[in-house]
Design a protein around this motif. Structure first.
Motif, PDB file in Angstrom:
ATOM      1  N   ASP A  50     -65.747  51.319  -2.979  1.00  0.00           N
ATOM      2  CA  ASP A  50     -65.075  51.200  -3.931  1.00  0.00           C
ATOM      3  C   ASP A  50     -65.404  52.665  -4.904  1.00  0.00           C
ATOM      4  N   THR A  51     -65.022  54.443  -4.641  1.00  0.00           N
ATOM      5  CA  THR A  51     -65.867  55.823  -5.560  1.00  0.00           C
ATOM      6  C   THR A  51     -65.733  54.981  -6.793  1.00  0.00           C
ATOM      7  N   SER A  52     -64.531  54.449  -7.512  1.00  0.00           N
ATOM      8  CA  SER A  52     -64.076  54.230  -9.262  1.00  0.00           C
ATOM      9  C   SER A  52     -64.745  54.242  -9.815  1.00  0.00           C
ATOM     10  N   ILE A  53     -66.459  53.129  -9.199  1.00  0.00           N
ATOM     11  CA  ILE A  53     -67.743  52.655  -9.438  1.00  0.00           C
ATOM     12  C   ILE A  53     -68.658  54.148  -9.619  1.00  0.00           C
ATOM     13  N   LEU A  54     -68.075  55.252  -9.364  1.00  0.00           N
ATOM     14  CA  LEU A  54     -68.934  56.314  -9.487  1.00  0.00           C
ATOM     15  C   LEU A  54     -68.633  56.768 -10.471  1.00  0.00           C
ATOM     16  N   VAL A  55     -67.302  56.458 -11.505  1.00  0.00           N
ATOM     17  CA  VAL A  55     -67.307  57.731 -12.462  1.00  0.00           C
ATOM     18  C   VAL A  55     -67.787  57.745 -13.512  1.00  0.00           C
ATOM     19  N   ARG A  56     -68.432  58.681 -14.383  1.00  0.00           N
ATOM     20  CA  ARG A  56     -69.905  58.786 -15.236  1.00  0.00           C
ATOM     21  C   ARG A  56     -68.874  58.345 -16.544  1.00  0.00           C
ATOM     22  N   GLN A  57     -70.367  57.230 -17.110  1.00  0.00           N
ATOM     23  CA  GLN A  57     -70.268  57.308 -18.013  1.00  0.00           C
ATOM     24  C   GLN A  57     -70.753  57.794 -19.450  1.00  0.00           C
ATOM     25  N   PRO A  58     -70.003  57.902 -20.866  1.00  0.00           N
ATOM     26  CA  PRO A  58     -70.412  58.689 -21.762  1.00  0.00           C
ATOM     27  C   PRO A  58     -72.106  58.126 -22.121  1.00  0.00           C
ATOM     28  N   ALA A  59     -73.022  59.250 -22.736  1.00  0.00           N
ATOM     29  CA  ALA A  59     -74.486  59.002 -22.691  1.00  0.00           C
ATOM     30  C   ALA A  59     -74.854  57.829 -23.429  1.00  0.00           C
ATOM     31  N   THR A  60     -73.001  57.344 -24.978  1.00  0.00           N
ATOM     32  CA  THR A  60     -73.458  56.512 -25.510  1.00  0.00           C
ATOM     33  C   THR A  60     -73.539  54.908 -25.360  1.00  0.00           C
ATOM     34  N   ASP A  61     -72.508  54.852 -24.057  1.00  0.00           N
ATOM     35  CA  ASP A  61     -72.591  53.736 -23.973  1.00  0.00           C
ATOM     36  C   ASP A  61     -73.444  53.209 -22.530  1.00  0.00           C
ATOM     37  N   VAL A  62     -73.889  54.863 -21.370  1.00  0.00           N
ATOM     38  CA  VAL A  62     -75.766  54.210 -21.347  1.00  0.00           C
ATOM     39  C   VAL A  62     -76.670  53.909 -22.117  1.00  0.00           C
ATOM     40  N   TYR A  63     -76.966  54.666 -23.182  1.00  0.00           N
ATOM     41  CA  TYR A  63     -77.878  53.740 -24.347  1.00  0.00           C
ATOM     42  C   TYR A  63     -77.803  52.738 -24.607  1.00  0.00           C
ATOM     43  N   ASN A  64     -76.487  52.428 -25.035  1.00  0.00           N
ATOM     44  CA  ASN A  64     -76.240  51.379 -25.853  1.00  0.00           C
ATOM     45  C   ASN A  64     -76.038  49.966 -24.358  1.00  0.00           C
ATOM     46  N   ASN A  65     -75.505  49.872 -23.308  1.00  0.00           N
ATOM     47  CA  ASN A  65     -75.227  49.188 -22.637  1.00  0.00           C
ATOM     48  C   ASN A  65     -76.090  48.420 -21.733  1.00  0.00           C
ATOM     49  N   VAL A  66     -77.154  49.551 -21.670  1.00  0.00           N
ATOM     50  CA  VAL A  66     -78.435  50.198 -20.546  1.00  0.00           C
ATOM     51  C   VAL A  66     -80.033  50.169 -20.911  1.00  0.00           C
ATOM     52  N   ILE A  67     -79.545  51.441 -21.412  1.00  0.00           N
ATOM     53  CA  ILE A  67     -81.308  51.507 -21.771  1.00  0.00           C
ATOM     54  C   ILE A  67     -81.734  50.664 -22.768  1.00  0.00           C
ATOM     55  N   ILE A  68     -81.112  50.486 -23.594  1.00  0.00           N
ATOM     56  CA  ILE A  68     -81.418  49.853 -24.789  1.00  0.00           C
ATOM     57  C   ILE A  68     -81.616  48.184 -24.423  1.00  0.00           C
ATOM     58  N   PRO A  69     -80.818  47.645 -24.252  1.00  0.00           N
ATOM     59  CA  PRO A  69     -80.705  46.377 -23.136  1.00  0.00           C
ATOM     60  C   PRO A  69     -81.991  45.925 -22.509  1.00  0.00           C
ATOM     61  N   ASP A  70     -81.792  47.099 -21.052  1.00  0.00           N
ATOM     62  CA  ASP A  70     -83.475  47.438 -20.723  1.00  0.00           C
ATOM     63  C   ASP A  70     -84.775  47.557 -21.332  1.00  0.00           C
ATOM     64  N   LEU A  71     -84.839  48.052 -22.304  1.00  0.00           N
ATOM     65  CA  LEU A  71     -86.741  47.829 -23.024  1.00  0.00           C
ATOM     66  C   LEU A  71     -86.373  46.708 -23.691  1.00  0.00           C
ATOM     67  N   THR A  72     -85.453  46.340 -25.140  1.00  0.00           N
ATOM     68  CA  THR A  72     -85.394  45.284 -25.295  1.00  0.00           C
ATOM     69  C   THR A  72     -86.056  44.398 -24.897  1.00  0.00           C
ATOM     70  N   ASP A  73     -85.254  43.792 -23.215  1.00  0.00           N
ATOM     71  CA  ASP A  73     -86.198  42.874 -22.739  1.00  0.00           C
ATOM     72  C   ASP A  73     -87.588  43.198 -22.118  1.00  0.00           C
ATOM     73  N   ALA A  74     -88.033  43.681 -21.706  1.00  0.00           N
ATOM     74  CA  ALA A  74     -88.988  44.663 -20.776  1.00  0.00           C
ATOM     75  C   ALA A  74     -89.978  44.475 -22.364  1.00  0.00           C
ATOM     76  N   ILE A  75     -89.940  44.875 -23.743  1.00  0.00           N
ATOM     77  CA  ILE A  75     -90.717  44.214 -24.597  1.00  0.00           C
ATOM     78  C   ILE A  75     -90.721  43.336 -24.492  1.00  0.00           C
ATOM     79  N   ALA A  76     -90.097  42.161 -24.603  1.00  0.00           N
ATOM     80  CA  ALA A  76     -89.953  40.817 -24.532  1.00  0.00           C
ATOM     81  C   ALA A  76     -90.906  40.452 -23.740  1.00  0.00           C
ATOM     82  N   VAL A  77     -91.377  41.037 -22.653  1.00  0.00           N
ATOM     83  CA  VAL A  77     -91.542  40.206 -21.599  1.00  0.00           C
ATOM     84  C   VAL A  77     -93.368  40.509 -21.457  1.00  0.00           C
TER      85      VAL A  77
END
Length: 446
Positions: free
Chosen positions: A151-178
């Protein structure tokens, strides 16, 4: 010092065939065959090595700290489509290494039962995506240990803002808690995650969200054993890397471990003039900046002798140490970096110069300079410039300069020309575009 490489025997089973997409390289083993994930986590750490040299070159040679002598490498100072000719040497290995780190992190996150391992993996996944977004803008997002290969559709580039808000920030928030605040053996810690989250918000221009995270690091540093080194020279060099109080997180380098270039990481090689593409890599503009610091700082800026050779033509912050096989770790974050970002965040949210400037005092006095006077540097614009000037000299050749110029919208002013914003980003490797038959698209202008 290099404890994350203990399990390299298993770790280096990871390989990538030419026909594989770099987002989905084969992992150590299928998740259902593993019960221990320390080796997979070490793989996520290891693959950060492949990003060190490209980040060093992109961060310094694209900006006004360093320059290339030889065509086509001079394209780093020519803001057009020419950088695509160097993707095999810089953008390609960077892209491949970070998606390998992400895939290994995904495996740990999905399958490990160890909360600390998962938190470290989330930190590394966030760090990888942060680097990718800084360099390329919109990027492909994969949060699965076993992504579809059809399924190559999953390779479509995602907006940088979405990557920040949906991946980077949640991951770091979880990491800080542990994660624990103590820094052990070069691994991720609570303050590494909190500092990185502050840097992420700074890159987004969200200064009010950045400030409390950066403040947490600055204010909690002493209790965690984090402090500025008394001598600036003691931050750098392989001999200074063991239990270095100023380094919050680094990618550990070992002369016995190869990276995406098929040899030990040698980011320092580009700075010391060992490569004929950059025999004399120091940009005269950086020398002039040190001259200005001397003139305006009430003394000689002691960082110059640590950063530049006496003739001002090469950079010696990471000494050659006998040539091939250097053990220099790549510093991802140190306390002075966080302090300067915190000062910037306070200034951008309206704090008075009398509150902001004292944060720079210890950094400046260590450099042999006088402290800044809030009675004369008394506007937001003047404080902003003072912090930017300090960051340039304090962090020269640590890979920050270009990304600082981009996030502060000062590329044109500092480079002395109008640079099309398309060229604030770097080109997506053409091999990825071809492999996906155009599902992954190129950045505008390339």
């Amino acid at each position: 010092m290099k404890t994350i490489y203990i399990l390299l025997g298993a770790l280096l089973l990871i390989t990538t065939a030419c026909e594989d997409l770099d987002q989905f390289p084969p992992n150590i083993a299928s998740s259902d065959s593993l019960t221990e994930f320390e080796g997979v986590l070490n793989a996520a750490y290891y693959y950060q090595l492949g990003a060190a040299t490209p980040m060093a070159v992109m961060g310094e040679f694209r900006a006004d700290n360093a320059l290339m002598d030889e065509s086509p490498y001079t394209e780093f100072d020519e803001y057009d489509s020419g950088l695509t000719s160097m993707e095999d040497q810089f953008m390609g290995p960077f892209y491949t290494a970070l998606y390998k780190s992400i895939l290994s992190a995904n495996n740990v996150i999905e399958n490990s039962s160890d909360a600390t391992e998962i938190a470290e993996a989330k930190f590394l996944r966030a760090l990888s995506y942060f680097k990718l977004v800084q360099v390329f803008g919109d990027v492909t997002v994969n949060l699965s240990a076993s992504p579809s290969t059809t399924d190559t559709s999953i390779l479509v580039r995602q907006p940088a803002t979405d990557v920040y808000n949906n991946v980077i920030i949640p991951d770091l928030t979880d990491a800080i808690a542990v994660l624990d605040a103590e820094i052990v053996d070069g691994r991720a810690s609570k303050y590494a995650a909190q500092g990185l989250l502050g840097k992420v918000y700074m890159a987004m221009g969200n200064y009010s969200s950045a400030a409390p995270h950066l403040a947490a690091v600055v204010n909690g540093a002493a209790a965690a054993g984090i402090s500025l080194k008394a001598d600036y020279a003691d931050i750098f060099g392989a001999a200074n890397e063991v239990e270095n109080s100023e380094i919050i997180f680094s990618t550990q380098v070992s002369s016995s471990i190869i990276d995406e270039y098929s040899y030990a990481s040698r980011f320092w090689n580009w700075f010391v003039g060992d490569d004929p593409k950059a025999d004399y890599p120091v940009d005269p503009d950086l020398v002039a900046a040190f001259d200005a610091s001397d003139a305006n700082g009430g003394g000689t800026d002691l960082r110059r002798a640590v950063t530049l050779a006496e003739d001002g033509l090469t950079a010696i912050k990471f000494p050659k140490d006998g040539g091939v096989g250097s053990e220099h770790d790549w510093i991802e974050m140190r306390l002075a970096d966080v302090i300067l970002l915190y000062a910037e965040a306070l200034n951008e949210t309206g704090s008075a110069a009398s509150t902001v400037l004292p944060l720079l005092d210890d950094i400046r006095t260590r450099a042999g300079l006088s402290v800044l006077n809030p009675a004369t540097i008394n506007t937001q614009a003047l404080v902003r410039k003072a912090i930017a000037d300090e960051r340039r000299l304090e962090l020269a050749f640590e890979g920050h300069r270009w990304f600082d110029l981009v996030r502060t919208n000062t590329v044109d002013a500092e480079m002395g020309q109008t640079v099309n914003s398309n060229y604030h980003l770097f080109p997506i490797p053409v091999s990825e575009i071809l492999a996906t038959r155009g599902v992954i698209t190129q950045n505008e202008g390339y």
